[in-house]
Design an enzyme around this catalytic site. Structure first.
Site, PDB file in Angstrom:
ATOM      1  N   ARG B  96       0.831  -1.210   0.000  1.00 28.96           N
ATOM      2  CA  ARG B  96       0.000   0.000   0.000  1.00 28.96           C
ATOM      3  C   ARG B  96       0.870   1.267   0.000  1.00 28.96           C
ATOM      4  O   ARG B  96       0.525   2.271  -0.612  1.00 28.96           O
ATOM      5  CB  ARG B  96      -0.947   0.010   1.202  1.00 28.96           C
ATOM      6  N   GLU B  99       2.153   1.698  -3.387  1.00 26.18           N
ATOM      7  CA  GLU B  99       1.066   2.195  -4.238  1.00 26.18           C
ATOM      8  C   GLU B  99       0.895   3.707  -4.079  1.00 26.18           C
ATOM      9  O   GLU B  99       0.572   4.413  -5.045  1.00 26.18           O
ATOM     10  CB  GLU B  99      -0.232   1.484  -3.836  1.00 26.18           C
ATOM     11  N   SER B 122      15.633  14.273   1.181  1.00 27.63           N
ATOM     12  CA  SER B 122      16.514  13.168   1.532  1.00 27.63           C
ATOM     13  C   SER B 122      15.726  12.027   2.148  1.00 27.63           C
ATOM     14  O   SER B 122      14.791  12.241   2.919  1.00 27.63           O
ATOM     15  CB  SER B 122      17.578  13.629   2.524  1.00 27.63           C
TER      16      SER B 122
END
Lengths: 150, 150, 150, 150, 150, 150, 150, 150, 150, 150
Positions: B96, B99, B122
């Protein structure tokens, strides 16, 4: 009703939205305030990664000076989420987020399972924000916050 | 000095740390408070994805009841970050997060460039936290916040 | 408390569960009835793809004649879902399901968006069943039903 | 006979079918009822993933107000199944189905072999349906059922 | 009943079958005749790619001089088909078959659709044979025939 | 000599050949008989996967009613074999052949080495045929035979 | 007959052959001369990429001081060609050969088709040699020659 | 100076060179002799894989009857070597060369290191030739020789 | 001569070298000075990516207090260069170098071709150094210099 | 303000910049001197891999004789870094740099961690230069230096 319209590619839609935004000299933050959305959600609508409600369409058309009916037609399909980024990302800025998942993925899972039990965080019932912070030494920091339903 | 020590694999080190944590019945949050770290950082140290300072080693050895010198030896190498998660992640919870990068990557880049100019966030000079939220309808939400130097 | 236990690999846990099931001459359906679960969920617990609750552990230990405390230890970690199937699947039976996604993916999306609006079906808040059907010509059919939260 | 016709790409055919459907303000369910097909099969015909019989062509031409001979020409080739979805799917909704295969693949195989013996379920002699369910708490659930010849 | 047996890997089972075959100095053709199977099917059973019926197990145990009960145990699982060949195949002999699919795939599809209509050939309800032919110039030819249910 | 001709893509050549074939209402079998080739070879020429000799070109031009000189120009390059099928194949019918290689690859190698010694079967000095068979129960079977030089 | 022998991995066989070669202080060229083979073929036998005839086995056993029967057993299987090099090669020396194919592949095809017509060069009915050349400026050059049946 | 010229794609340049070569009915060997190059180098220039010197450009323009200045413009960029062949190659003829690297890579490395010490053969300071050989039995053989700086 | 020695894996050799270095409390810079090499070359020898000359072996054995003959045996093979880093690198520090190639690859090529003409820089006849720089604001900078033969 | 401008692809922008540079007969070094940048940075701006500041745009427009406003429009987007090189690089010159990372990656990490502690070198706060060196034997060497913030 609008006359018979051609199919627009996502690139065409994105390009014309960004063009209108430049013309009006508006930031995503301005747009977000104008339509009551986080700025990341507005950008995601621009790139076809977020569903635009009827309200969003009306608001965007108004503030960007676009034809509302045409915009509704262009944004009427359910988003093909995930289509914009080739994985692994080549773009360094997006790669850094990918790297966070690669480095901290196991740690997130361990902490989330411990705190929330078995389950997952939704990436769809989900919102996200970006904030800018300048610390005392004058360094700039990015704060990204994500909120997803468990 | 410790006698000639074998090389431990990361899996062996992780397993013995998790075992000790279970024995002591401590959460990552407990460990984090004990050594003054975010709980995600503690979990990342467990999985060999975060550098453990001498302080971290001493603190963890004490609270987990482990030999401090042995732990220092085990955690002495600079982390092989990124080695723990196969990409794309098969584990749904980690997927997830992947995603999110896939769906929102372009939007993050657009907003970040607009707000911060050219540059990147960073992923190393970086910290992250996880919070639990229960809304008024009783739904549970995960809040993940990331803070990275620009 | 159990004495200091080694870490079991998923293969070892799966093998010993399947062995016990063979010894008792029980089907997944028998096990499912015994512990009040769909048979697919039972098989998924065997393969480490489904979380076993305390109830599940007690029920399985009882019906399979296993040490309940040991089984609890073996099944205590949160499942590393998705780890069992290499994608694309080489096994023809599993490949056919993969092929369904490949062939019908767009059609499912089109119908689901039309019926449910924007959103997704959860693969975690999810249950599934398998039924056998013999039609009038004597042909055997597989019926798979899936139920996922929108 | 129709005059010399150009080759249509699948995207062109899909686009014109969806356009006609919007013009008529019909859902896939409406179309399915009109031609005696499940709505998923209708959507699969739209995306070139399902063979359209002569009956299907006539029915669709009639209800969509299209030239039947032209439609027959456009849908006359045997489908290039599987061409529409890049695997692994980037689209979250389709990914969830992929994830089901990844998580439950072994369990399905174990249960199917146990119930049906050696063999496989066909993904071609196959039909599928989608139903919407609202439970007592008001949650919406997707029910997908698949029926394939063994 | 056999005493508690360890899990054998496919490599171990294949190795011991091939070893027994060498000891008895039998070809796959000999084995095929002895148990009433095509030689390719026998080889596929050796490599765990074909289901062995009870009859097959008894026949093979007898002709190879193996313990029938142990062999039944070793061959009792439903085959993990497709697990033996890494794709694309590196082995030149197997690669040539892969190349046939790559070169002639479209042609096979065009001819099969034309002759059989829409549908597919099963790779499971399937048998295959290998024959040797020497032509008049003394050249050796391989004849592979495949027969699959439509 | 023909005037300065544009470069035709394989898709253009294939499309015009298939169009001519439809116009003449001829099957690949008809074409094969007309030019003295197996029908699979004819289809392979259509898709640019088989070299067309001068004879083939003349025969095809005649039976399809095409300009022989133009066709010779279009088919004059040595075939870019293998260019038509993306591997692994997404198309289910072609995938089944791929699956045969994946499942039976080792068995073919074992039997072929045993019968023919060290060496390989050519996929270029190679011909292949497709036959249709209806068994006593009315089931349709595909028979594919391949013949390659050792 | 040799007593029941374990299965040797290719790595074990290669290691013991190279060890014997070092002990005897022989180069591949020495071995090639001793058994009447090109040195590359000898090295390929060492790595399990070339079939060793009975003659080869006897010759190698003699010159390397190995048990001939054991060596015959170890080299008795038909080679799993292609198994030794991961593609694309990471090793720079092997990569350079890969690069030659990548850079000159089209040129070779164009020239070979022009010179030989349609067909291919065999990589199995194939031999290869390596020669060292020092030019007048004192530069060292590698000459690789390949000879394959058309 | 030539007027403002469009950018030519490599495909366009290759196509026009091959077209000119056909018009003049010249082989690569003819061209090679005319400009003092190996025929493979000429073909590599055609495909944009080899740098064309000013001399090469003049020679080719002359023998092919092309505008020398235009050709210089088209061939003026440093070659994007390696861009023409997708790896692994699908084309069987090119694949055979790839297979040689896969099968013989280790053997080449072992022999080269033994003969030349540590180092590599250049694939850039490199030339290659193709010869045709017919043996006493009338078989045709391809001889490829490569010469690279160590 | 040393007695019959087992084959050491690269990991074993690397581990024992690093262990000896820790025992002696020496940096790569110390080792480099002791044997007259850049420190990166020393580290590359440790990881089996750089050929160790006899001199290197003697020097390292002396300064690390290791058996010179054993070390010579362990480092006697020609390096399997490239075997240590999985590409794309997951380790962030190594990934940054990979990113430099991805971002600046075209620019390097354009500048190098312009300055040096057609050709390439060797990655084998190559040396590299790392220097530390602290600027006036107290920021630390890494300077990497590479020198390769054209 | 400029009239409504089309979206330029990166290829179009790069092509027109390189065209202008050729017209003016300027090297990257000349351009670098003219605008006060390293020549690699100028090339990277040409390929869209480096952000062009307003100063850069003005300087480039002036020295290349381009419309400053149009150039500002073309270079106004934040660079899509990493988009120009397909990884692994097929182009040999760029591949050599990739090979340096593959071969020396571990060594760089070991030395950098030893010298700088935990952390990474930035690939964004980064500059790089290319120098040409001719040694006493007349060999040409490339010197690449990279400087990145730690």
């Amino acid at each position: 009703m609008l006359p018979d319209l051609p199919k627009f590619t996502q690139t065409q839609i994105t390009t014309s939205l960004i063009h209108a935004k430049k013309e009006k000299n508006l930031s995503f933050e301005d747009l977000g305030k104008a339509i009551g959305r986080d700025e990341v959600a507005v950008a995601a609508i621009f790139y076809g990664q977020h569903h635009a409600t009827e309200e969003d369409v009306k608001g965007l058309a108004k503030v960007l000076g676009l034809n509302s009916e045409l915009l509704a037609y262009q944004l009427s399909e359910y988003p093909e989420r995930g289509s914009g980024v080739e994985m692994p990302p080549k773009e360094p800025l997006i790669y850094r987020l990918y790297e966070v998942v690669q480095n901290y993925g196991q740690a997130y899972k361990a902490v989330l399972n411990e705190k929330f039990g078995d389950g997952i965080m939704s990436a769809i019932a989900f919102s996200t924000k970006v904030d800018k912070e300048v610390d005392e030494q004058g360094n700039t920091w990015v704060n990204i916050s994500m909120r997803g339903k468990w």
